[in-house]
Design a protein around this motif. Sequence first.
Motif, PDB file in Angstrom:
ATOM      1  N   ASP A  33       5.805  18.467 -10.406  1.00 33.20           N
ATOM      2  CA  ASP A  33       5.087  19.146  -9.800  1.00 33.20           C
ATOM      3  C   ASP A  33       3.591  19.386  -8.881  1.00 33.20           C
ATOM      4  OD1 ASP A  33       6.713  20.983 -11.549  1.00 33.20           O
ATOM      5  OD2 ASP A  33       5.292  20.230 -13.517  1.00 33.20           O
ATOM      6  N   LEU A  34       3.529  17.667  -9.096  1.00 30.73           N
ATOM      7  CA  LEU A  34       2.732  17.060  -9.231  1.00 30.73           C
ATOM      8  C   LEU A  34       3.022  17.678  -6.530  1.00 30.73           C
ATOM      9  CD1 LEU A  34       0.179  15.354  -8.694  1.00 30.73           C
ATOM     10  CD2 LEU A  34       1.517  12.797  -8.330  1.00 30.73           C
ATOM     11  N   THR A  35       4.043  17.522  -6.216  1.00 34.25           N
ATOM     12  CA  THR A  35       4.304  17.667  -5.666  1.00 34.25           C
ATOM     13  C   THR A  35       4.356  18.936  -4.794  1.00 34.25           C
ATOM     14  OG1 THR A  35       6.133  15.822  -5.163  1.00 34.25           O
ATOM     15  CG2 THR A  35       6.685  17.202  -3.167  1.00 34.25           C
ATOM     16  N   LEU A  36       4.514  19.920  -5.726  1.00 35.43           N
ATOM     17  CA  LEU A  36       4.385  20.949  -5.693  1.00 35.43           C
ATOM     18  C   LEU A  36       2.569  21.927  -5.933  1.00 35.43           C
ATOM     19  CD1 LEU A  36       5.231  24.428  -5.620  1.00 35.43           C
ATOM     20  CD2 LEU A  36       4.189  24.729  -7.694  1.00 35.43           C
ATOM     21  N   VAL A  37       1.761  20.932  -6.186  1.00 39.66           N
ATOM     22  CA  VAL A  37      -0.044  21.153  -5.663  1.00 39.66           C
ATOM     23  C   VAL A  37      -0.039  20.394  -4.939  1.00 39.66           C
ATOM     24  CG1 VAL A  37      -1.769  20.406  -7.293  1.00 39.66           C
ATOM     25  CG2 VAL A  37       0.512  20.897  -8.400  1.00 39.66           C
ATOM     26  N   ILE A  38       0.209  19.544  -4.801  1.00 41.31           N
ATOM     27  CA  ILE A  38       0.014  18.913  -3.254  1.00 41.31           C
ATOM     28  C   ILE A  38       0.027  19.636  -1.902  1.00 41.31           C
ATOM     29  CG2 ILE A  38       0.166  16.699  -1.797  1.00 41.31           C
ATOM     30  CD1 ILE A  38      -0.578  15.345  -4.567  1.00 41.31           C
ATOM     31  N   VAL A  39       1.739  20.029  -1.939  1.00 36.84           N
ATOM     32  CA  VAL A  39       1.960  21.078  -0.631  1.00 36.84           C
ATOM     33  C   VAL A  39       1.195  21.947  -0.239  1.00 36.84           C
ATOM     34  CG1 VAL A  39       4.113  21.700  -0.112  1.00 36.84           C
ATOM     35  CG2 VAL A  39       4.455  19.210  -0.145  1.00 36.84           C
ATOM     36  N   VAL A  89     -18.148  29.099  -1.511  1.00 37.40           N
ATOM     37  CA  VAL A  89     -17.869  29.567  -3.222  1.00 37.40           C
ATOM     38  C   VAL A  89     -16.169  29.217  -3.558  1.00 37.40           C
ATOM     39  CG1 VAL A  89     -17.960  30.729  -5.173  1.00 37.40           C
ATOM     40  CG2 VAL A  89     -19.644  30.414  -4.451  1.00 37.40           C
ATOM     41  N   PHE A  90     -15.787  29.769  -2.674  1.00 41.25           N
ATOM     42  CA  PHE A  90     -13.978  30.132  -2.640  1.00 41.25           C
ATOM     43  C   PHE A  90     -13.409  28.835  -2.332  1.00 41.25           C
ATOM     44  CE2 PHE A  90      -9.853  29.764  -0.165  1.00 41.25           C
ATOM     45  CZ  PHE A  90      -9.475  30.363  -0.818  1.00 41.25           C
ATOM     46  N   PHE A  91     -13.927  27.307  -1.251  1.00 35.59           N
ATOM     47  CA  PHE A  91     -14.380  25.774  -0.982  1.00 35.59           C
ATOM     48  C   PHE A  91     -14.084  25.148  -2.662  1.00 35.59           C
ATOM     49  CE2 PHE A  91     -15.031  21.163  -0.641  1.00 35.59           C
ATOM     50  CZ  PHE A  91     -13.506  21.630   0.279  1.00 35.59           C
ATOM     51  N   LEU A  92     -14.595  25.540  -3.405  1.00 34.05           N
ATOM     52  CA  LEU A  92     -15.429  24.849  -4.655  1.00 34.05           C
ATOM     53  C   LEU A  92     -14.135  25.246  -5.017  1.00 34.05           C
ATOM     54  CD1 LEU A  92     -18.800  24.309  -4.665  1.00 34.05           C
ATOM     55  CD2 LEU A  92     -17.361  22.666  -4.076  1.00 34.05           C
ATOM     56  N   ALA A  93     -13.621  26.243  -5.311  1.00 39.18           N
ATOM     57  CA  ALA A  93     -12.954  27.009  -6.712  1.00 39.18           C
ATOM     58  C   ALA A  93     -12.018  26.584  -6.325  1.00 39.18           C
ATOM     59  CB  ALA A  93     -12.564  28.639  -6.341  1.00 39.18           C
ATOM     60  N   THR A  94     -10.705  26.235  -5.229  1.00 41.09           N
ATOM     61  CA  THR A  94     -10.147  25.828  -4.940  1.00 41.09           C
ATOM     62  C   THR A  94      -9.533  24.581  -5.101  1.00 41.09           C
ATOM     63  OG1 THR A  94     -10.264  25.941  -2.309  1.00 41.09           O
ATOM     64  CG2 THR A  94      -8.998  27.300  -3.422  1.00 41.09           C
ATOM     65  N   THR A  95     -10.679  23.663  -4.931  1.00 44.05           N
ATOM     66  CA  THR A  95     -11.037  22.755  -4.983  1.00 44.05           C
ATOM     67  C   THR A  95     -10.038  21.698  -6.822  1.00 44.05           C
ATOM     68  OG1 THR A  95     -11.787  22.579  -2.558  1.00 44.05           O
ATOM     69  CG2 THR A  95     -12.118  20.149  -4.736  1.00 44.05           C
ATOM     70  N   ALA A  96     -11.581  22.772  -7.645  1.00 43.83           N
ATOM     71  CA  ALA A  96     -11.391  22.291  -9.030  1.00 43.83           C
ATOM     72  C   ALA A  96      -9.812  22.869  -9.422  1.00 43.83           C
ATOM     73  CB  ALA A  96     -12.623  23.408  -9.156  1.00 43.83           C
ATOM     74  N   ALA A  97      -9.748  23.796  -9.065  1.00 42.70           N
ATOM     75  CA  ALA A  97      -7.774  24.316  -8.838  1.00 42.70           C
ATOM     76  C   ALA A  97      -7.193  23.407  -9.313  1.00 42.70           C
ATOM     77  CB  ALA A  97      -7.792  25.635  -8.669  1.00 42.70           C
ATOM     78  N   PHE A  98      -7.365  22.576  -7.545  1.00 41.78           N
ATOM     79  CA  PHE A  98      -6.459  21.672  -7.078  1.00 41.78           C
ATOM     80  C   PHE A  98      -6.755  20.555  -7.905  1.00 41.78           C
ATOM     81  CE2 PHE A  98      -5.602  17.281  -4.771  1.00 41.78           C
ATOM     82  CZ  PHE A  98      -4.701  17.744  -4.485  1.00 41.78           C
ATOM     83  N   VAL A  99      -7.678  20.789  -8.774  1.00 45.96           N
ATOM     84  CA  VAL A  99      -8.082  18.722  -9.160  1.00 45.96           C
ATOM     85  C   VAL A  99      -7.314  19.046 -10.630  1.00 45.96           C
ATOM     86  CG1 VAL A  99      -9.316  17.252 -10.009  1.00 45.96           C
ATOM     87  CG2 VAL A  99      -9.776  18.230  -8.081  1.00 45.96           C
ATOM     88  N   ALA A 100      -7.471  19.944 -11.075  1.00 44.64           N
ATOM     89  CA  ALA A 100      -7.726  20.690 -12.659  1.00 44.64           C
ATOM     90  C   ALA A 100      -5.528  20.849 -12.480  1.00 44.64           C
ATOM     91  CB  ALA A 100      -7.767  21.562 -13.035  1.00 44.64           C
ATOM     92  N   ALA A 136      -4.351  18.855 -10.540  1.00 49.08           N
ATOM     93  CA  ALA A 136      -3.094  17.693 -10.079  1.00 49.08           C
ATOM     94  C   ALA A 136      -2.934  16.830 -11.685  1.00 49.08           C
ATOM     95  CB  ALA A 136      -3.959  16.785  -9.498  1.00 49.08           C
ATOM     96  N   TYR A 137      -4.201  17.196 -11.971  1.00 47.17           N
ATOM     97  CA  TYR A 137      -4.510  15.993 -13.181  1.00 47.17           C
ATOM     98  C   TYR A 137      -3.436  16.346 -14.694  1.00 47.17           C
ATOM     99  CZ  TYR A 137      -6.604  13.755 -17.919  1.00 47.17           C
ATOM    100  OH  TYR A 137      -6.439  13.399 -18.517  1.00 47.17           O
ATOM    101  N   ARG A 138      -2.601  18.228 -14.106  1.00 42.23           N
ATOM    102  CA  ARG A 138      -2.143  18.392 -15.227  1.00 42.23           C
ATOM    103  C   ARG A 138      -0.891  17.925 -15.262  1.00 42.23           C
ATOM    104  NH1 ARG A 138      -5.284  23.386 -15.448  1.00 42.23           N
ATOM    105  NH2 ARG A 138      -3.794  24.069 -13.803  1.00 42.23           N
ATOM    106  N   SER A 139      -0.234  17.697 -13.735  1.00 40.72           N
ATOM    107  CA  SER A 139       0.960  17.542 -13.234  1.00 40.72           C
ATOM    108  C   SER A 139       1.268  15.719 -13.830  1.00 40.72           C
ATOM    109  CB  SER A 139       0.876  18.604 -11.809  1.00 40.72           C
ATOM    110  OG  SER A 139       0.595  18.015 -11.686  1.00 40.72           O
ATOM    111  N   ARG A 140       0.544  16.057 -13.480  1.00 41.28           N
ATOM    112  CA  ARG A 140       0.297  13.804 -13.396  1.00 41.28           C
ATOM    113  C   ARG A 140       1.236  13.082 -13.072  1.00 41.28           C
ATOM    114  NH1 ARG A 140      -3.145  14.334 -17.255  1.00 41.28           N
ATOM    115  NH2 ARG A 140      -3.651  12.848 -18.972  1.00 41.28           N
ATOM    116  N   HIS A 141       2.348  14.052 -14.647  1.00 43.01           N
ATOM    117  CA  HIS A 141       3.758  13.237 -15.104  1.00 43.01           C
ATOM    118  C   HIS A 141       4.977  13.606 -14.166  1.00 43.01           C
ATOM    119  CE1 HIS A 141       1.011  11.150 -17.804  1.00 43.01           C
ATOM    120  NE2 HIS A 141       0.105  12.499 -18.466  1.00 43.01           N
ATOM    121  N   SER A 142       4.676  14.716 -13.982  1.00 46.57           N
ATOM    122  CA  SER A 142       6.029  15.452 -13.173  1.00 46.57           C
ATOM    123  C   SER A 142       5.861  15.170 -12.529  1.00 46.57           C
ATOM    124  CB  SER A 142       5.912  16.353 -13.586  1.00 46.57           C
ATOM    125  OG  SER A 142       7.007  17.344 -12.794  1.00 46.57           O
ATOM    126  N   THR A 143       6.554  14.316 -11.622  1.00 42.87           N
ATOM    127  CA  THR A 143       6.670  14.489  -9.489  1.00 42.87           C
ATOM    128  C   THR A 143       7.230  15.283  -8.588  1.00 42.87           C
ATOM    129  OG1 THR A 143       7.612  12.013 -10.082  1.00 42.87           O
ATOM    130  CG2 THR A 143       7.420  12.547  -8.052  1.00 42.87           C
TER     131      THR A 143
END
Length: 181
Positions: A68-74, A46-57, A59-66
């Motif tokens: 913010d997207l770098t922060l999410v990925i790192v 459940v923890f893995f699925l929740a963090t993966t869903a939060a990461f995808v969401a 990354a999608y929200r910050s796709r226009h800002s380099t």
Amino acid sequence: MADASAPMEPVFAVMHEDPPVKPAPKPAQVQGGGWRVVARRVLGLVFFLATTAAFVASAYRSRHSTRDLTLVIVTQYLGTVLWLCLLKLKQLRGDHTRDAAVVAVELRRGKIAVLVLSAALACTIAAQLILVVRGLALKLVMWGINVLVLGLEFHFVVFHKDAERVDPWPYLQELSPEEKV
């Protein structure tokens, strides 16, 4: 029939022999299965699925800002590697089959990896929060708290004398038969 010339063993010698001693079970054998192991695995999933869903969401929200997207990925990368290092440390602490000196060296390396990864994660998040906060005083307070937390972590991971024996989650362990009595 028995040979009459062979010496007879007294009865009390057979009765007073020590019973065979069974080796103490290893911790993994004592814990066994049970609902706690299943619950731990389900919570991990459940923890893995929740963090993966939060990461995808995120990354999608910050796709226009380099930035913010770098922060999410790192942040996701550092958090995942930190989690894997903590699992490795837990595995090493329960490993009683290998040479103690080798395990101690690997534990030390694992602790240093956890220290470096958690410091990098904390500094990454603090640097992003500093960009949002207004006022020099509040920024200095945030960096001070970050340095204090990292200093405490360094102390407890490296210098604390009971660092090897401390189990942060003892209530998640299955009780041994001796503790149940």
